[in-house]
Design a protein around this motif. Structure first.
Motif, short mmCIF file in Angstrom:
data_model
loop_
_atom_site.label_atom_id
_atom_site.label_comp_id
_atom_site.label_asym_id
_atom_site.label_seq_id
_atom_site.Cartn_x
_atom_site.Cartn_y
_atom_site.Cartn_z
N UNK A 185 36.58 66.44 44.17
CA UNK A 185 37.42 67.59 44.53
C UNK A 185 38.31 67.30 45.73
N UNK A 186 37.75 66.67 46.77
CA UNK A 186 38.55 66.41 47.98
C UNK A 186 39.65 65.40 47.70
N UNK A 187 39.40 64.44 46.80
CA UNK A 187 40.43 63.47 46.42
C UNK A 187 41.59 64.18 45.74
N UNK A 188 41.27 64.97 44.74
CA UNK A 188 42.31 65.65 43.96
C UNK A 188 43.07 66.65 44.82
N UNK A 189 42.36 67.29 45.74
CA UNK A 189 42.99 68.29 46.60
C UNK A 189 44.12 67.68 47.43
N UNK A 190 43.92 66.45 47.95
CA UNK A 190 44.98 65.82 48.74
C UNK A 190 45.93 65.01 47.88
N UNK A 191 45.38 64.11 47.08
CA UNK A 191 46.21 63.13 46.38
C UNK A 191 46.80 63.62 45.06
N UNK A 192 46.20 64.67 44.48
CA UNK A 192 46.75 65.23 43.24
C UNK A 192 46.42 64.46 41.99
N UNK A 193 45.58 63.41 42.09
CA UNK A 193 45.18 62.65 40.91
C UNK A 193 43.68 62.38 40.97
N UNK A 194 43.08 62.19 39.81
CA UNK A 194 41.67 61.81 39.74
C UNK A 194 41.57 60.29 39.83
N UNK A 195 40.89 59.76 40.84
CA UNK A 195 40.84 58.31 41.01
C UNK A 195 39.89 57.64 40.02
N UNK A 196 40.07 56.33 39.88
CA UNK A 196 39.10 55.48 39.19
C UNK A 196 38.25 54.81 40.27
N UNK A 197 36.96 54.62 40.00
CA UNK A 197 36.05 54.05 40.98
C UNK A 197 35.39 52.79 40.44
N UNK A 198 34.84 52.00 41.35
CA UNK A 198 34.18 50.76 40.96
C UNK A 198 35.15 49.70 40.49
N UNK A 199 36.38 49.76 40.95
CA UNK A 199 37.41 48.80 40.53
C UNK A 199 37.39 47.57 41.45
N UNK A 200 38.22 46.59 41.13
CA UNK A 200 38.23 45.35 41.89
C UNK A 200 38.93 45.48 43.23
N UNK A 201 39.82 46.45 43.37
CA UNK A 201 40.59 46.59 44.61
C UNK A 201 40.90 48.06 44.86
N UNK A 202 41.23 48.36 46.11
CA UNK A 202 41.69 49.71 46.47
C UNK A 202 43.20 49.74 46.30
N UNK A 203 43.67 50.49 45.31
CA UNK A 203 45.10 50.46 44.97
C UNK A 203 45.63 51.87 44.75
#
Length: 351
Positions: A185-203
């Motif tokens: 919820x806090x991610x979407x509230x600021x960034x407006x998108x649902x992130x992917x997790x457990x990826x190879x890099x922070x992008x």
């Protein structure tokens, strides 16, 4: 993808103004964290933080981050709310240069060129392809216990500043190396998108079209004046940051074994008194640097898994393994053996 512009620095260990520590201390106060607890381990007082000319060592800021995480927890919500406090005005003349730039492209290029006027720990690398910009936040060298927290704080700060410059800017996608949290919820509230997790890099990515959007407060004369002042600031800061780097380099060369301040000062062609003074000006000390190098080397050797705790202690110059174990628990809060089990490729990732 082609690199947009190379960052001026490759690591987070650069001196910075006290503005970020002041901001974090006030953030903690708003949440019931006493100033003394927020500044524990920094050798700083609240009165000093109001001095705009004060330069602090990055590890002093790192200590405040750890204090806040200890008092408030390392939740995504806390990291994001902290990052949202960093507006373009937080960065002084560096921020004014960005907001006066003609376009977002110019502001991003300027930011990377003078990145050591920021407060970032996650070093951003920006690449461009046919239709998007990709910003990769490197946290590989950030201490593991606060890496995920700082990536999120830094990205929230970057996004907040970008929105100050260009209110319509928006991320297209987000990837994080950390494990998926229980709520986004806090991610979407600021960034407006649902992130992917457990990826190879922070992008983080955004549409290429944003790069050439004119900034509302662009002013060619102002940005020229600001850049000249920024150039003078980084010249002075880079001259001061060199001494910590030089001492660490010599300590790493001898495997973290303390060579003695007199010997290091002799190698650097200065007296021990001058070395002590210059390290103090840079916000650190010889003893602190010895501890930092030993900690970093200890983590590397334990993570490999080929050496026993006793072997690592000997290589770092400890007379007894018990002294090393005590020091490691002070650094990391766990024993070397527990750290080695956690860092093993067969163990949990910690993300």
């Amino acid at each position: 993808m082609a690199e947009f512009a190379a960052p001026a620095i490759r690591d987070w260990d650069f001196p910075r103004t006290a503005a970020s520590i002041l901001l974090m201390t006030r953030f903690g106060e708003d949440r019931g964290v006493d100033v003394v607890d927020a500044l524990r381990g920094t050798s700083l007082a609240m009165s000093q933080l109001r001095d705009p000319g004060l330069l602090v060592d990055a590890r002093q800021e790192l200590a405040v981050v750890r204090n806040l995480v200890r008092e408030l927890g390392d939740s995504a919500g806390t990291a994001i709310e902290l990052g949202r406090r960093y507006h373009v005005t937080t960065f002084g003349i560096f921020g004014f240069a960005c907001i006066s730039s003609p376009t977002l492209r110019d502001a991003m290029a300027f930011s990377l060129r003078y990145l050591d006027l920021s407060f970032t720990f996650s070093i951003p690398h920006v690449a461009v392809d046919a239709d998007k910009i990709s910003m990769i936040l490197h946290d590989e060298r950030v201490p593991e216990d606060v890496a995920a927290f700082l990536v999120l704080r830094d990205l929230a700060a970057i996004y907040t500043v970008m929105r100050d410059l260009l209110p319509d800017v928006a991320f297209r996608s987000l990837d994080f190396r950390r494990a998926e949290p229980s709520t986004v919820e806090s991610y979407v509230d600021l960034f407006g998108v649902v992130p992917a997790f457990g990826t190879e890099a922070n992008v983080a990515t955004l549409d290429l079209a944003f790069l050439d959007e004119p900034l509302p407060q662009a002013n060619e004369h102002t940005v020229a004046i600001c850049e000249e002042q920024c150039r003078e600031l980084v010249t002075r800061k880079r001259a001061r940051s060199g001494i910590s780097h030089d001492v660490r380099e010599r300590l790493v060369r001898v495997g973290g074994v303390e060579a003695g301040m007199d010997a290091v000062a002799h190698e650097l062609a200065m007296s021990p008194r001058t070395l002590r003074r210059r390290l103090s000006e840079a916000g650190t000390s010889y003893r602190v640097l010895v501890d930092e190098v030993r900690q970093a080397l200890a983590e590397e050797m334990l993570a490999i898994g080929a050496l026993s705790v006793e072997d690592v202690a000997i290589r770092l110059g400890y007379a007894e393994a018990s002294s090393f174990i005590y020091a490691f628990k002070r650094w990391k809060g766990i024993t070397p053996a527990a750290f080695a089990r956690r860092a093993s490729p067969r163990g949990p990732s910690g993300r």
